[in-house]
Design a protein around this motif. Sequence first.
Motif, PDB file in Angstrom:
ATOM      1  N   GLU A  11     -26.153 -15.786  64.256  1.00 33.65           N
ATOM      2  CA  GLU A  11     -26.447 -16.956  65.308  1.00 33.65           C
ATOM      3  C   GLU A  11     -25.108 -17.270  66.028  1.00 33.65           C
ATOM      4  O   GLU A  11     -24.134 -17.391  65.729  1.00 33.65           O
ATOM      5  N   THR A  12     -25.369 -17.592  67.125  1.00 26.39           N
ATOM      6  CA  THR A  12     -24.094 -18.035  68.335  1.00 26.39           C
ATOM      7  C   THR A  12     -23.635 -19.245  67.432  1.00 26.39           C
ATOM      8  O   THR A  12     -24.076 -20.280  67.146  1.00 26.39           O
ATOM      9  N   GLY A  13     -22.192 -19.473  67.340  1.00 25.78           N
ATOM     10  CA  GLY A  13     -21.683 -20.390  66.715  1.00 25.78           C
ATOM     11  C   GLY A  13     -21.622 -20.544  65.418  1.00 25.78           C
ATOM     12  O   GLY A  13     -21.132 -21.649  64.779  1.00 25.78           O
ATOM     13  N   SER A  14     -22.172 -19.570  64.532  1.00 26.67           N
ATOM     14  CA  SER A  14     -22.070 -19.584  63.261  1.00 26.67           C
ATOM     15  C   SER A  14     -20.653 -19.101  62.470  1.00 26.67           C
ATOM     16  O   SER A  14     -20.342 -19.475  61.351  1.00 26.67           O
ATOM     17  N   MET A  15     -19.799 -18.301  63.473  1.00 20.70           N
ATOM     18  CA  MET A  15     -18.642 -17.699  62.802  1.00 20.70           C
ATOM     19  C   MET A  15     -17.556 -18.927  62.770  1.00 20.70           C
ATOM     20  O   MET A  15     -17.288 -19.581  63.717  1.00 20.70           O
ATOM     21  N   VAL A  16     -16.874 -18.931  61.906  1.00 17.73           N
ATOM     22  CA  VAL A  16     -15.498 -19.847  61.756  1.00 17.73           C
ATOM     23  C   VAL A  16     -14.253 -18.910  61.781  1.00 17.73           C
ATOM     24  O   VAL A  16     -13.557 -19.410  62.365  1.00 17.73           O
ATOM     25  N   TYR A  17     -14.349 -17.724  61.456  1.00 18.85           N
ATOM     26  CA  TYR A  17     -13.029 -16.965  61.330  1.00 18.85           C
ATOM     27  C   TYR A  17     -13.145 -15.559  61.418  1.00 18.85           C
ATOM     28  O   TYR A  17     -14.415 -14.937  60.849  1.00 18.85           O
ATOM     29  N   LYS A  18     -12.277 -14.688  62.342  1.00 16.69           N
ATOM     30  CA  LYS A  18     -12.441 -13.402  62.216  1.00 16.69           C
ATOM     31  C   LYS A  18     -11.087 -12.850  62.272  1.00 16.69           C
ATOM     32  O   LYS A  18     -10.028 -13.430  62.872  1.00 16.69           O
ATOM     33  N   THR A  19     -10.966 -11.492  62.051  1.00 14.26           N
ATOM     34  CA  THR A  19      -9.666 -10.833  61.998  1.00 14.26           C
ATOM     35  C   THR A  19      -9.803  -9.900  63.422  1.00 14.26           C
ATOM     36  O   THR A  19     -10.816 -10.024  63.955  1.00 14.26           O
ATOM     37  N   ASP A  20      -8.634  -9.650  63.847  1.00 19.24           N
ATOM     38  CA  ASP A  20      -8.359  -9.064  64.952  1.00 19.24           C
ATOM     39  C   ASP A  20      -9.247  -7.817  65.488  1.00 19.24           C
ATOM     40  O   ASP A  20      -9.764  -7.280  66.722  1.00 19.24           O
ATOM     41  N   LEU A  73     -27.889 -14.138  70.711  1.00 19.99           N
ATOM     42  CA  LEU A  73     -27.636 -13.728  69.386  1.00 19.99           C
ATOM     43  C   LEU A  73     -26.270 -12.969  69.626  1.00 19.99           C
ATOM     44  O   LEU A  73     -26.226 -12.236  70.493  1.00 19.99           O
ATOM     45  N   THR A  74     -25.502 -12.942  68.532  1.00 22.77           N
ATOM     46  CA  THR A  74     -24.115 -12.222  68.700  1.00 22.77           C
ATOM     47  C   THR A  74     -24.013 -11.152  67.501  1.00 22.77           C
ATOM     48  O   THR A  74     -24.576 -11.298  66.517  1.00 22.77           O
ATOM     49  N   LYS A  75     -23.447 -10.174  68.032  1.00 24.20           N
ATOM     50  CA  LYS A  75     -23.146  -8.862  67.101  1.00 24.20           C
ATOM     51  C   LYS A  75     -21.510  -8.766  66.645  1.00 24.20           C
ATOM     52  O   LYS A  75     -20.880  -9.013  67.828  1.00 24.20           O
ATOM     53  N   ALA A  76     -21.310  -8.952  65.726  1.00 17.82           N
ATOM     54  CA  ALA A  76     -19.936  -8.691  65.237  1.00 17.82           C
ATOM     55  C   ALA A  76     -19.470  -7.190  65.054  1.00 17.82           C
ATOM     56  O   ALA A  76     -20.467  -6.678  64.082  1.00 17.82           O
ATOM     57  N   ILE A  77     -18.878  -6.321  65.741  1.00 20.22           N
ATOM     58  CA  ILE A  77     -18.635  -4.932  65.350  1.00 20.22           C
ATOM     59  C   ILE A  77     -17.225  -4.808  65.169  1.00 20.22           C
ATOM     60  O   ILE A  77     -16.282  -5.374  65.650  1.00 20.22           O
ATOM     61  N   SER A  78     -17.135  -4.000  63.812  1.00 20.26           N
ATOM     62  CA  SER A  78     -15.722  -3.860  63.261  1.00 20.26           C
ATOM     63  C   SER A  78     -15.202  -2.718  63.994  1.00 20.26           C
ATOM     64  O   SER A  78     -15.948  -1.558  63.702  1.00 20.26           O
ATOM     65  N   SER A  79     -14.141  -2.738  64.346  1.00 17.75           N
ATOM     66  CA  SER A  79     -13.409  -1.221  65.079  1.00 17.75           C
ATOM     67  C   SER A  79     -12.451  -0.754  64.099  1.00 17.75           C
ATOM     68  O   SER A  79     -11.850   0.370  64.339  1.00 17.75           O
ATOM     69  N   LYS A  80     -12.262  -1.376  62.909  1.00 15.68           N
ATOM     70  CA  LYS A  80     -11.112  -0.902  61.836  1.00 15.68           C
ATOM     71  C   LYS A  80     -11.646  -1.188  60.611  1.00 15.68           C
ATOM     72  O   LYS A  80     -12.411  -2.029  60.211  1.00 15.68           O
ATOM     73  N   THR A 137     -19.191 -18.132  53.566  1.00 14.72           N
ATOM     74  CA  THR A 137     -19.077 -16.759  53.207  1.00 14.72           C
ATOM     75  C   THR A 137     -17.997 -16.067  53.815  1.00 14.72           C
ATOM     76  O   THR A 137     -18.487 -16.050  55.014  1.00 14.72           O
ATOM     77  N   MET A 138     -17.459 -15.419  53.142  1.00 14.01           N
ATOM     78  CA  MET A 138     -16.299 -14.370  53.703  1.00 14.01           C
ATOM     79  C   MET A 138     -16.823 -12.973  53.474  1.00 14.01           C
ATOM     80  O   MET A 138     -17.114 -12.567  52.375  1.00 14.01           O
ATOM     81  N   GLU A 139     -16.855 -12.080  54.453  1.00 11.45           N
ATOM     82  CA  GLU A 139     -17.383 -10.772  54.172  1.00 11.45           C
ATOM     83  C   GLU A 139     -16.098  -9.741  54.736  1.00 11.45           C
ATOM     84  O   GLU A 139     -15.537 -10.081  55.676  1.00 11.45           O
ATOM     85  N   ASN A 188     -11.334  -2.506  56.637  1.00  8.62           N
ATOM     86  CA  ASN A 188     -10.709  -3.764  56.074  1.00  8.62           C
ATOM     87  C   ASN A 188     -10.699  -4.947  56.840  1.00  8.62           C
ATOM     88  O   ASN A 188      -9.634  -5.822  56.822  1.00  8.62           O
ATOM     89  N   GLN A 189     -11.562  -5.422  57.713  1.00  4.93           N
ATOM     90  CA  GLN A 189     -11.748  -6.443  58.451  1.00  4.93           C
ATOM     91  C   GLN A 189     -12.540  -7.607  58.097  1.00  4.93           C
ATOM     92  O   GLN A 189     -13.620  -7.452  57.200  1.00  4.93           O
ATOM     93  N   GLU A 190     -12.193  -8.937  58.271  1.00  7.01           N
ATOM     94  CA  GLU A 190     -12.927  -9.989  57.641  1.00  7.01           C
ATOM     95  C   GLU A 190     -13.442 -10.800  58.644  1.00  7.01           C
ATOM     96  O   GLU A 190     -12.926 -10.950  59.794  1.00  7.01           O
ATOM     97  N   ILE A 191     -14.736 -11.362  58.157  1.00  9.27           N
ATOM     98  CA  ILE A 191     -15.376 -12.396  59.020  1.00  9.27           C
ATOM     99  C   ILE A 191     -15.878 -13.556  58.217  1.00  9.27           C
ATOM    100  O   ILE A 191     -16.197 -13.322  57.259  1.00  9.27           O
ATOM    101  N   MET A 192     -15.722 -14.565  58.546  1.00  9.47           N
ATOM    102  CA  MET A 192     -16.240 -15.962  57.671  1.00  9.47           C
ATOM    103  C   MET A 192     -17.169 -16.564  58.708  1.00  9.47           C
ATOM    104  O   MET A 192     -17.317 -16.894  59.484  1.00  9.47           O
ATOM    105  N   ILE A 193     -18.620 -16.373  57.862  1.00 12.85           N
ATOM    106  CA  ILE A 193     -19.828 -17.035  58.581  1.00 12.85           C
ATOM    107  C   ILE A 193     -20.274 -18.400  57.921  1.00 12.85           C
ATOM    108  O   ILE A 193     -20.181 -18.438  56.536  1.00 12.85           O
TER     109      ILE A 193
END
Length: 66
Positions: free
Chosen positions: A15-24, A52-59, A2-4, A61-66
């Motif tokens: 979970e660690t290793g579940s991310m496929v893609y993220k923006t800068d 466990l991994t936390k993804a923190i958006s600093s800007k 899913t793209m969020e 319109n950022q995208e992450i695919m899990i």
Amino acid sequence: MTMERYGSKDIIKMETGSMVYKTDGIDLKGKVGGGLIKGLARKMTTSENVVLTKAISSKDNQEIMI
């Protein structure tokens, strides 16, 4: 998969290793959730990872695919 899309200062846990893609504009932080003993107990009783991994958006319109 899913793209969020996230705004500034949004946080997700995954979970660690579940991310496929993220923006800068997304920073990743790894941590043993609840401490080492609770992390090991979680690993032994469920299929979750110890770390466990936390993804923190600093800007905005950022995208992450899990």
